[in-house]
Write a protein that holds these residues in place. Structure first.
Motif, PDB file in Angstrom:
ATOM      1  N   CYS A 172       0.767  -1.188  -0.209  1.00 28.43           N
ATOM      2  CA  CYS A 172      -0.059   0.060   0.074  1.00 28.43           C
ATOM      3  C   CYS A 172       1.017   1.130   0.106  1.00 28.43           C
ATOM      4  O   CYS A 172       1.221   1.791   0.957  1.00 28.43           O
ATOM      5  CB  CYS A 172      -0.843   0.046   1.292  1.00 28.43           C
ATOM      6  SG  CYS A 172      -1.654  -1.584   1.508  1.00 28.43           S
ATOM      7  N   ASP A 195      -0.461   0.245  -5.165  1.00 30.17           N
ATOM      8  CA  ASP A 195      -1.392   0.814  -4.483  1.00 30.17           C
ATOM      9  C   ASP A 195      -2.637   0.548  -5.121  1.00 30.17           C
ATOM     10  O   ASP A 195      -2.640   0.970  -6.363  1.00 30.17           O
ATOM     11  CB  ASP A 195      -1.038   2.330  -4.126  1.00 30.17           C
ATOM     12  CG  ASP A 195      -1.879   2.902  -2.919  1.00 30.17           C
ATOM     13  OD1 ASP A 195      -1.480   2.982  -1.716  1.00 30.17           O
ATOM     14  OD2 ASP A 195      -3.046   3.165  -3.185  1.00 30.17           O
ATOM     15  N   ARG A 200      -3.950   8.350  -6.471  1.00 32.13           N
ATOM     16  CA  ARG A 200      -2.784   8.309  -5.435  1.00 32.13           C
ATOM     17  C   ARG A 200      -1.454   7.698  -6.207  1.00 32.13           C
ATOM     18  O   ARG A 200      -0.496   8.188  -5.573  1.00 32.13           O
ATOM     19  CB  ARG A 200      -3.115   7.289  -4.036  1.00 32.13           C
ATOM     20  CG  ARG A 200      -3.995   8.270  -3.358  1.00 32.13           C
ATOM     21  CD  ARG A 200      -4.597   7.435  -2.154  1.00 32.13           C
ATOM     22  NE  ARG A 200      -3.769   7.300  -1.179  1.00 32.13           N
ATOM     23  CZ  ARG A 200      -3.318   8.047  -0.096  1.00 32.13           C
ATOM     24  NH1 ARG A 200      -4.311   9.221  -0.060  1.00 32.13           N
ATOM     25  NH2 ARG A 200      -2.412   7.615   0.727  1.00 32.13           N
ATOM     26  N   ASP A 228      -5.651  -4.699  -6.226  1.00 35.61           N
ATOM     27  CA  ASP A 228      -6.153  -4.889  -4.955  1.00 35.61           C
ATOM     28  C   ASP A 228      -5.233  -5.724  -4.099  1.00 35.61           C
ATOM     29  O   ASP A 228      -5.163  -6.637  -4.412  1.00 35.61           O
ATOM     30  CB  ASP A 228      -7.553  -5.515  -4.920  1.00 35.61           C
ATOM     31  CG  ASP A 228      -8.165  -5.839  -3.723  1.00 35.61           C
ATOM     32  OD1 ASP A 228      -7.454  -5.555  -2.573  1.00 35.61           O
ATOM     33  OD2 ASP A 228      -9.544  -6.214  -3.807  1.00 35.61           O
ATOM     34  N   GLY A 229      -4.778  -5.146  -3.017  1.00 39.21           N
ATOM     35  CA  GLY A 229      -3.547  -5.830  -2.414  1.00 39.21           C
ATOM     36  C   GLY A 229      -3.869  -6.883  -1.518  1.00 39.21           C
ATOM     37  O   GLY A 229      -3.195  -7.828  -1.482  1.00 39.21           O
ATOM     38  N   ASP A 246       1.570  -1.085   5.127  1.00 39.74           N
ATOM     39  CA  ASP A 246       1.111   0.254   5.438  1.00 39.74           C
ATOM     40  C   ASP A 246      -0.164   0.410   5.174  1.00 39.74           C
ATOM     41  O   ASP A 246      -0.386   0.995   4.363  1.00 39.74           O
ATOM     42  CB  ASP A 246       2.268   1.259   5.004  1.00 39.74           C
ATOM     43  CG  ASP A 246       2.058   2.532   5.693  1.00 39.74           C
ATOM     44  OD1 ASP A 246       1.927   2.544   7.114  1.00 39.74           O
ATOM     45  OD2 ASP A 246       2.148   3.389   5.081  1.00 39.74           O
TER      46      ASP A 246
HETATM   47  N1  SAM Z   1       2.969   3.711   2.435  1.00 36.62           N
HETATM   48  C1  SAM Z   1       2.213   5.279   2.026  1.00 36.62           C
HETATM   49  C2  SAM Z   1       3.507   6.150   2.301  1.00 36.62           C
HETATM   50  O1  SAM Z   1       4.102   6.108   3.122  1.00 36.62           O
HETATM   51  O2  SAM Z   1       3.201   7.248   1.514  1.00 36.62           O
HETATM   52  C3  SAM Z   1       0.883   5.225   2.905  1.00 36.62           C
HETATM   53  C4  SAM Z   1      -0.079   4.464   2.455  1.00 36.62           C
HETATM   54  S1  SAM Z   1      -1.876   4.993   3.143  1.00 36.62           S
HETATM   55  C5  SAM Z   1      -1.585   4.834   4.969  1.00 36.62           C
HETATM   56  C6  SAM Z   1      -2.643   3.377   2.861  1.00 36.62           C
HETATM   57  C7  SAM Z   1      -2.963   3.218   1.265  1.00 36.62           C
HETATM   58  O3  SAM Z   1      -3.518   1.901   1.086  1.00 36.62           O
HETATM   59  C8  SAM Z   1      -3.377   4.327   0.626  1.00 36.62           C
HETATM   60  O4  SAM Z   1      -2.819   4.965  -0.364  1.00 36.62           O
HETATM   61  C9  SAM Z   1      -4.857   3.516  -0.060  1.00 36.62           C
HETATM   62  O5  SAM Z   1      -4.892   3.812  -1.335  1.00 36.62           O
HETATM   63  C10 SAM Z   1      -4.211   2.141  -0.081  1.00 36.62           C
HETATM   64  N2  SAM Z   1      -5.108   0.958  -0.406  1.00 36.62           N
HETATM   65  C11 SAM Z   1      -6.334   1.081   0.238  1.00 36.62           C
HETATM   66  N3  SAM Z   1      -6.940  -0.445  -0.051  1.00 36.62           N
HETATM   67  C12 SAM Z   1      -6.102  -0.970  -0.637  1.00 36.62           C
HETATM   68  C13 SAM Z   1      -6.217  -2.484  -1.164  1.00 36.62           C
HETATM   69  N4  SAM Z   1      -7.268  -2.865  -1.035  1.00 36.62           N
HETATM   70  N5  SAM Z   1      -5.125  -2.827  -1.843  1.00 36.62           N
HETATM   71  C14 SAM Z   1      -3.993  -1.883  -1.863  1.00 36.62           C
HETATM   72  N6  SAM Z   1      -3.838  -0.585  -1.482  1.00 36.62           N
HETATM   73  C15 SAM Z   1      -4.881  -0.212  -0.848  1.00 36.62           C
END
Ligand code: SAM
Length: 375
Positions: A172, A195, A200, A228-229, A246
């Motif tokens: 993520c 992501d 984003r 989708d992670g 994260d």
């Molecule tokens: N690691 C990033 C950084 O340091 O800049 C911040 C990550 S943020 C806390 C969480 C991220 O998870 C968001 O950018 C969101 O788009 C992503 N996210 C949400 N659901 C997700 C999924 N199912 N699979 C992958 N990413 C996902």
């Protein structure tokens, strides 16, 4: 009259107010006497760190040091550190279906010291000093000298301990602060950056292009995806030496300060309630993506036990029961000991470590827990 008009256009229940109500009821129980001071810090201006860009050409470190900053990862306590020799316990070996791992279990075993990624430099002003950083300037090649981020967000990247040639997955990744910190190690063999959000991820690409020379962003070294992670275990199992998970969370500091895009707004209640399940699914996918012997770092920027400790406990249990994967919890106390001058850590968490905001060191919150795959 003016007042009446104002009153009718005013938002009745701003999301920031709902967030504060929620935190007051939950965190006062969870943090006890610590909550009033954490609350005051969360409601005050946050402090940044300057992640140094090793790909830049100007001597930015010297410039920042001349202003009184210190590189916190190298500015560590040097006295004897007795807990450095302790490390992890095998999680979930007990017969009961409920996983209970705590740090007294960790004390029982002797393991090598925790290692931290070298080359990650992050400059901060001293404790109590709230000087702001100026925006970074591009050097003669257009590369920016530093990236401003919560210095506590650098800790999960340090703790991941990337070694030469490692395959790394950032599940993520957007907008890319931690991705950029991991790239500073200059050790990654192959880097999977993912992501689910397309917009984003576009921001993340911009960040990488402002800090890292183009040849290093080539396809054979690095892959940016928008999957989708939670499905990663189905795509690429048993592959990565290091996985950063994260996850999206209630982003406590943002939720108290900004009404825009606030997870506590009424129309996002369902999404907020589903967060722990999404976090669990992402962590399980990250565990599956790691190779046996590989390490997984789970992190959030919330103080919530439900999104931190409970997710990790459940993931350890489900990984064992449903996927036959045994995990070891890596003790991060050596890290909290080393960086106790820079950050305030929550005392006595049963699992993982957490930076708690403090007015004199207004970083975090950041929760992190490190797991090692044994099978
Ligand atoms: N690691 C990033 C950084 O340091 O800049 C911040 C990550 S943020 C806390 C969480 C991220 O998870 C968001 O950018 C969101 O788009 C992503 N996210 C949400 N659901 C997700 C999924 N199912 N699979 C992958 N990413 C996902």
């Amino acid at each position: 009259r003016v007042k009446e008009k104002w009153a009718s256009t005013r938002i009745k229940h701003p999301a920031t107010g709902l967030a504060l109500q929620n935190f007051d009821s939950i965190y006062s129980g969870q943090l006890g006497l610590l909550w009033p001071s954490v609350r005051a810090a969360l409601l005050s201006e946050r402090k940044y760190g300057a992640l140094l860009n090793n790909y830049g050409h100007d001597d930015v470190q010297a410039e920042l040091q001349a202003k009184g900053c210190k590189d916190f990862p190298s500015d560590i306590e040097t006295e004897a550190q007795p807990c450095l020799e302790q490390e992890p316990a095998v999680a979930g070996e007990e017969e009961s279906s409920h996983v209970s791992v705590n740090k007294s279990d960790l004390d029982a075993q002797q393991h090598p010291a925790l290692q931290l990624s070298p080359n990650i430099k992050c400059l901060v002003f001293p404790r109590g000093d709230i000087t702001r950083f100026k925006p970074a300037r591009p050097d003669m090649f257009g590369c920016l000298g530093y990236y401003l981020m919560d210095a506590a967000s650098v800790l999960p990247c340090l703790a991941l301990n990337v070694q030469e040639g490692h395959n790394v997955l950032d599940l993520c990744a957007a907008p890319g602060g931690k991705t950029l910190a991991l790239l500073q190690t200059k050790s990654i063999g192959f880097f999977g950056i993912n992501d689910a959000s397309v917009s984003r991820t576009t921001r993340l690409r911009k960040v990488l292009h402002s800090y890292v020379p183009k040849p290093l962003l080539s396809d054979e070294k690095l892959r940016i995806t928008t999957f989708d992670g939670t499905k990663w275990g189905e795509i690429e199992k048993n592959t990565f030496d290091r996985v950063l998970v994260d996850v999206p969370c209630t982003t406590d500091r943002h939720s108290l300060m900004e009404n825009d895009n606030n997870i506590f707004s009424k129309n996002r209640t369902g999404e907020r309630r589903r967060l722990p399940q999404l976090q669990l699914d992402l962590l399980l996918a990250g565990i599956e993506a790691a190779c046996p012997g590989g390490e997984i770092l789970y992190s959030t920027c919330t103080l919530s036990q439900i999104q931190n400790l409970s997710v990790v406990e459940q993931a350890i249990h489900t990984a064992r029961e449903d996927h036959g994967i045994q995990l070891q919890v890596v003790d991060l106390r050596p890290l909290t000991h080393m960086f106790r001058k820079t950050f305030d850590f929550a005392p006595d968490l049963p699992l993982g470590e957490m930076v708690v905001p403090h007015l004199a060191a207004n970083f975090g919150p950041i929760y992190m827990c490190k797991l090692r795959r044994l099978t």
